[in-house]
Motif scaffolding. Structure first.
Motif, PDB file in Angstrom:
ATOM      1  N   MET A   1      43.630  46.636  23.884  1.00 60.04           N
ATOM      2  CA  MET A   1      43.296  47.532  24.989  1.00 60.04           C
ATOM      3  C   MET A   1      44.401  47.496  26.061  1.00 60.04           C
ATOM      4  O   MET A   1      44.832  48.539  26.548  1.00 60.04           O
ATOM      5  CB  MET A   1      41.969  47.088  25.592  1.00 60.04           C
ATOM      6  CG  MET A   1      41.300  48.147  26.420  1.00 60.04           C
ATOM      7  SD  MET A   1      39.527  47.786  26.521  1.00 60.04           S
ATOM      8  CE  MET A   1      39.091  48.801  27.939  1.00 60.04           C
ATOM      9  N   LEU A   2      44.858  46.283  26.396  1.00 62.25           N
ATOM     10  CA  LEU A   2      45.927  46.169  27.395  1.00 62.25           C
ATOM     11  C   LEU A   2      47.195  46.857  26.893  1.00 62.25           C
ATOM     12  O   LEU A   2      47.900  47.525  27.656  1.00 62.25           O
ATOM     13  CB  LEU A   2      46.214  44.697  27.700  1.00 62.25           C
ATOM     14  CG  LEU A   2      45.141  43.937  28.479  1.00 62.25           C
ATOM     15  CD1 LEU A   2      45.514  42.470  28.603  1.00 62.25           C
ATOM     16  CD2 LEU A   2      44.919  44.556  29.860  1.00 62.25           C
TER      17      LEU A   2
ATOM     18  N   VAL B   1      46.928  50.550  27.295  1.00 61.15           N
ATOM     19  CA  VAL B   1      47.061  50.948  28.708  1.00 61.15           C
ATOM     20  C   VAL B   1      48.533  50.946  29.124  1.00 61.15           C
ATOM     21  O   VAL B   1      49.032  51.917  29.702  1.00 61.15           O
ATOM     22  CB  VAL B   1      46.251  49.997  29.626  1.00 61.15           C
ATOM     23  CG1 VAL B   1      46.613  50.206  31.086  1.00 61.15           C
ATOM     24  CG2 VAL B   1      44.752  50.210  29.415  1.00 61.15           C
TER      25      VAL B   1
ATOM     26  N   TYR C   1      45.552  41.753  39.365  1.00 64.27           N
ATOM     27  CA  TYR C   1      44.235  42.092  38.818  1.00 64.27           C
ATOM     28  C   TYR C   1      43.538  40.837  38.301  1.00 64.27           C
ATOM     29  O   TYR C   1      42.366  40.599  38.561  1.00 64.27           O
ATOM     30  CB  TYR C   1      44.371  43.091  37.656  1.00 64.27           C
ATOM     31  CG  TYR C   1      44.541  44.534  38.043  1.00 64.27           C
ATOM     32  CD1 TYR C   1      44.901  44.909  39.337  1.00 64.27           C
ATOM     33  CD2 TYR C   1      44.338  45.542  37.106  1.00 64.27           C
ATOM     34  CE1 TYR C   1      45.053  46.243  39.671  1.00 64.27           C
ATOM     35  CE2 TYR C   1      44.490  46.882  37.438  1.00 64.27           C
ATOM     36  CZ  TYR C   1      44.851  47.229  38.729  1.00 64.27           C
ATOM     37  OH  TYR C   1      44.997  48.551  39.045  1.00 64.27           O
TER      38      TYR C   1
ATOM     39  N   ASP D   1      30.880  46.774  34.707  1.00 64.61           N
ATOM     40  CA  ASP D   1      32.050  47.659  34.568  1.00 64.61           C
ATOM     41  C   ASP D   1      31.882  48.900  35.441  1.00 64.61           C
ATOM     42  O   ASP D   1      32.799  49.298  36.160  1.00 64.61           O
ATOM     43  CB  ASP D   1      32.211  48.135  33.105  1.00 64.61           C
ATOM     44  CG  ASP D   1      32.768  47.056  32.169  1.00 64.61           C
ATOM     45  OD1 ASP D   1      33.241  46.019  32.671  1.00 64.61           O
ATOM     46  OD2 ASP D   1      32.728  47.271  30.946  1.00 64.61           O
TER      47      ASP D   1
ATOM     48  N   ILE E   1      34.103  50.025  38.757  1.00 66.05           N
ATOM     49  CA  ILE E   1      34.832  51.285  38.817  1.00 66.05           C
ATOM     50  C   ILE E   1      34.487  52.048  40.100  1.00 66.05           C
ATOM     51  O   ILE E   1      35.367  52.571  40.783  1.00 66.05           O
ATOM     52  CB  ILE E   1      34.543  52.113  37.536  1.00 66.05           C
ATOM     53  CG1 ILE E   1      35.326  51.489  36.371  1.00 66.05           C
ATOM     54  CG2 ILE E   1      34.888  53.585  37.724  1.00 66.05           C
ATOM     55  CD1 ILE E   1      35.066  52.123  35.030  1.00 66.05           C
TER      56      ILE E   1
ATOM     57  N   ARG F   1      35.914  50.096  43.145  1.00 63.99           N
ATOM     58  CA  ARG F   1      37.374  50.169  43.252  1.00 63.99           C
ATOM     59  C   ARG F   1      37.760  51.425  44.037  1.00 63.99           C
ATOM     60  O   ARG F   1      38.652  51.399  44.881  1.00 63.99           O
ATOM     61  CB  ARG F   1      38.000  50.177  41.857  1.00 63.99           C
ATOM     62  CG  ARG F   1      39.524  50.235  41.863  1.00 63.99           C
ATOM     63  CD  ARG F   1      40.107  49.917  40.489  1.00 63.99           C
ATOM     64  NE  ARG F   1      41.542  50.120  40.454  1.00 63.99           N
ATOM     65  CZ  ARG F   1      42.150  51.062  39.734  1.00 63.99           C
ATOM     66  NH1 ARG F   1      41.436  51.875  38.954  1.00 63.99           N
ATOM     67  NH2 ARG F   1      43.454  51.194  39.769  1.00 63.99           N
TER      68      ARG F   1
ATOM     69  N   ASP G   1      41.458  51.288  35.721  1.00 62.89           N
ATOM     70  CA  ASP G   1      40.065  51.049  35.300  1.00 62.89           C
ATOM     71  C   ASP G   1      40.039  50.372  33.928  1.00 62.89           C
ATOM     72  O   ASP G   1      39.324  49.394  33.714  1.00 62.89           O
ATOM     73  CB  ASP G   1      39.281  52.374  35.183  1.00 62.89           C
ATOM     74  CG  ASP G   1      38.888  52.958  36.541  1.00 62.89           C
ATOM     75  OD1 ASP G   1      39.012  52.260  37.565  1.00 62.89           O
ATOM     76  OD2 ASP G   1      38.452  54.129  36.557  1.00 62.89           O
ATOM     77  N   ALA G   2      40.820  50.917  32.994  1.00 63.96           N
ATOM     78  CA  ALA G   2      40.832  50.374  31.624  1.00 63.96           C
ATOM     79  C   ALA G   2      41.384  48.945  31.612  1.00 63.96           C
ATOM     80  O   ALA G   2      40.861  48.068  30.916  1.00 63.96           O
ATOM     81  CB  ALA G   2      41.643  51.282  30.703  1.00 63.96           C
ATOM     82  N   ALA G   3      42.444  48.711  32.396  1.00 64.82           N
ATOM     83  CA  ALA G   3      43.020  47.361  32.454  1.00 64.82           C
ATOM     84  C   ALA G   3      42.000  46.375  33.033  1.00 64.82           C
ATOM     85  O   ALA G   3      41.832  45.264  32.522  1.00 64.82           O
ATOM     86  CB  ALA G   3      44.301  47.365  33.293  1.00 64.82           C
TER      87      ALA G   3
ATOM     88  N   ILE H   1      38.745  46.548  32.962  1.00 62.05           N
ATOM     89  CA  ILE H   1      37.664  46.309  32.004  1.00 62.05           C
ATOM     90  C   ILE H   1      38.107  45.288  30.950  1.00 62.05           C
ATOM     91  O   ILE H   1      37.364  44.368  30.610  1.00 62.05           O
ATOM     92  CB  ILE H   1      37.214  47.657  31.387  1.00 62.05           C
ATOM     93  CG1 ILE H   1      36.391  48.406  32.432  1.00 62.05           C
ATOM     94  CG2 ILE H   1      36.424  47.452  30.103  1.00 62.05           C
ATOM     95  CD1 ILE H   1      35.957  49.788  32.020  1.00 62.05           C
TER      96      ILE H   1
END
Lengths: 213, 213
Positions: free
Chosen positions: A128-129, A132, A151, A188, A192, A195, B188-190, B192
């Motif tokens: 996933m990272l 991104v 983060y 989550d 969001i 943030r 957001d994705a990072a 999560i």
């Protein structure tokens, strides 16, 4: 209760409940006649969990099925159970990845003592990272990986609060796994939203400071 | 470049590019003959942005259209432009809400100096938080709202890092708005992904502490 009452108490329309039954997301009720089934509180609870996963977590039906299978599995090690759940509820974007992003993620994970090659458990996180950072790079954001450290520092605070919350509620492994699913999906969504609020607060704070200069 | 090269450089199949053209997500190329159009770097960049919004942000086509309209709008106040973008990229779950959750969100926003009734800009944030707390409550998580404070404290750190990043890159209002969209969606994705990693780190730390007792 009959399906009509289940619908009323959950706010989920009867045709949707029947769809979930067919898809195996909700266990069948006990037949009281050839055309009538009886449902109990456990059905109501499961139905609400499915709705939270679909509506708040925006999971696909097949991801919901995987998450429920993980919750219901007879696997008794909490560690493995949580791994199954995490895999089920994490959607990895299917985007082109580039080698520099792969390396940046490896470096980041290594700095935090996670060696993804030997640590299959963190495979989704690593993919996933990487997705991104690759998407960022394709948009000309070559240094997005620098955001990962601040983060992570903030998320360590969040993880403490999350584990206190989840462990504080759980009376059994099954409780804990359900709590983990709910806490992860709802958390989550809360993160969001907050943030965006934090961006507005910080942006106004900076605007005020500039006015005072 | 022709559509074939645009496809090759972006990794997006030609039929998908044609679909985006029909849906208005990508501006038409310059016609060089009745059946052939020419595309430039701005098309490539826009196409990559659309893919990031669709694949990483998991936005619907109509949400992507709204986000692009906000980016392209002639609105010159940055504040308003950012508000439009934020509204476009924030999906509010359509779940039943309860009155206690509404009140908890009002109290939380008031504690942070945000009064949602008078502050239309934060309407999505307020609705999203209310949906999350309501879903939690329906699952028996009555005290989920207590998580909002530690989350917000951590997100203040993240917002500082985000604004430093976004403002550091931007050379114009349009740059900043695009940077904001990219930073918000990818961030957001990072977050999560990193939250799941932070859970694993914290959970292992606690397991080790227990072993030492």
């Amino acid at each position: 209760m009959r399906v009509g009452e289940l619908s009323k108490r959950s706010g989920v329309p009867v045709p949707t409940i029947k769809y979930y039954l067919r898809e195996g997301l909700l266990p069948a009720g006990v037949l009281t006649s050839p055309n009538q089934a009886h449902y109990d509180e456990s059905h109501l609870r499961r139905l609400r969990l499915v709705r939270a996963l679909v509506d708040v977590g925006e999971l696909s039906i097949s991801a919901v099925r995987d998450a429920l299978a993980a919750i219901d599995s007879s696997e008794q090690t909490m560690h493995k159970k949580l791994g199954m759940v995490q895999e089920a509820i994490t959607t990895v974007p299917n985007t082109p990845i580039d080698e520099r992003s792969v390396q940046e993620v490896k470096d980041f994970l290594a700095r935090h003592g996670r060696h993804e090659d030997v640590d299959a458990e963190h495979w989704e996180i690593s993919r996933m990272l990487t997705a991104v950072l690759s998407a960022a790079r394709s948009l000309g954001h070559d240094r997005f990986h620098e955001q990962l450290e601040p983060y992570m520092a903030a998320l360590e605070m969040i993880a403490k609060a999350d584990l206190d919350y989840m462990l504080g509620r759980a009376k059994s492994v099954d409780d804990l796994v359900e709590s983990m699913v709910v806490g992860t999906i709802l958390g989550d969504a809360a993160l969001i939203a907050l943030r965006r609020m934090a961006h507005a607060v910080e942006s106004e704070r900076r605007a005020k400071e500039e006015d005072q200069v």
